[in-house]
Design an enzyme around this catalytic site. Sequence first.
Site, PDB file in Angstrom:
ATOM      1  N   ASP A   1      -6.840   6.349  -4.652  1.00 43.69           N
ATOM      2  CA  ASP A   1      -5.695   7.344  -5.762  1.00 43.69           C
ATOM      3  C   ASP A   1      -6.732   7.013  -6.915  1.00 43.69           C
ATOM      4  OD1 ASP A   1      -3.549   7.782  -6.195  1.00 43.69           O
ATOM      5  OD2 ASP A   1      -2.967   5.985  -6.390  1.00 43.69           O
TER       6      ASP A   1
ATOM      7  N   ASP B   1      -4.374   6.406 -10.610  1.00 41.11           N
ATOM      8  CA  ASP B   1      -3.303   6.204 -11.298  1.00 41.11           C
ATOM      9  C   ASP B   1      -2.140   4.694 -10.515  1.00 41.11           C
ATOM     10  OD1 ASP B   1      -1.714   5.229 -13.879  1.00 41.11           O
ATOM     11  OD2 ASP B   1      -0.598   7.742 -14.012  1.00 41.11           O
TER      12      ASP B   1
END
Length: 264
Positions: free
Chosen positions: A7, A9
């Site tokens: 991932d 953010d």
Amino acid sequence: MNGFLIDLDGTLYRGHEPIPHAATFIQWLQQHQLPYLLVTNNSSRTPAQVAEHLLAFGIEVPEAAVYTSSQAAAKYLTEQRRGRSVHMVGEAGLRIALEASGFDIEGTTPPDYVVQGIDRSFTYAKLTEAVRHLKAGATYVLTNPDRMLPSDGGLMPGAGSLAASITAASGVEPVVIGKPSPIIMAYAIERLGLPAADVWVIGDNVHTDIRGGVVSGCRTALVLTGVATADNVHEQMASAGVTPDLVCDDLAHFIAQFTRLGGI
């Protein structure tokens, strides 16, 4: 060989702030020649823009190492073979991905699809137009279900919040592309070229990253640097109903645990 779906953010950065050890972690993957893909629900940026954003944090990755929900949405539409006309509610990253896959934005009325992502210029007029197309029979495709997004000034409504209004008005439920949907997860795993059981999904959100990994048959590692924190991690896991294989303070802690498990 292990591969990694990571991932962005909350895992590598928060808005415009780098997360400690993120650059070192990516360098570690590259040094050990471990295959990885940065998978984001953000539909507003192109892979090139994501790579440029990361470079500002000292994280150097090739454009090909980024996979966005916009790219996954375009691939999904290509596989449907229904038509090429799209009414888009979104920003530049989504438009570029759709056009690169040969879709005609606003080509015919009614369109074959309404494709929606984050749109920070969303209006009542855009809501009305999207709903009318859906009522006329267009297929509704949503890049990602995230209802809130982190930003430098705090949380802001995400694509899922806009989708809630479109769904409420039209009565049409969307096909969801982004995490935790198995659609983007299957495409990302395919790009890595590894069995799902050999893939680690690493992220900060139990509801999207970890759930997406679990339903796809991957191993999962939760980092406590974003949505999940040391203070709320048990509450987050309970509400999501899933448990990661590893819970890590940060990415440096993940490297230590992964190495201890015999990964390197």
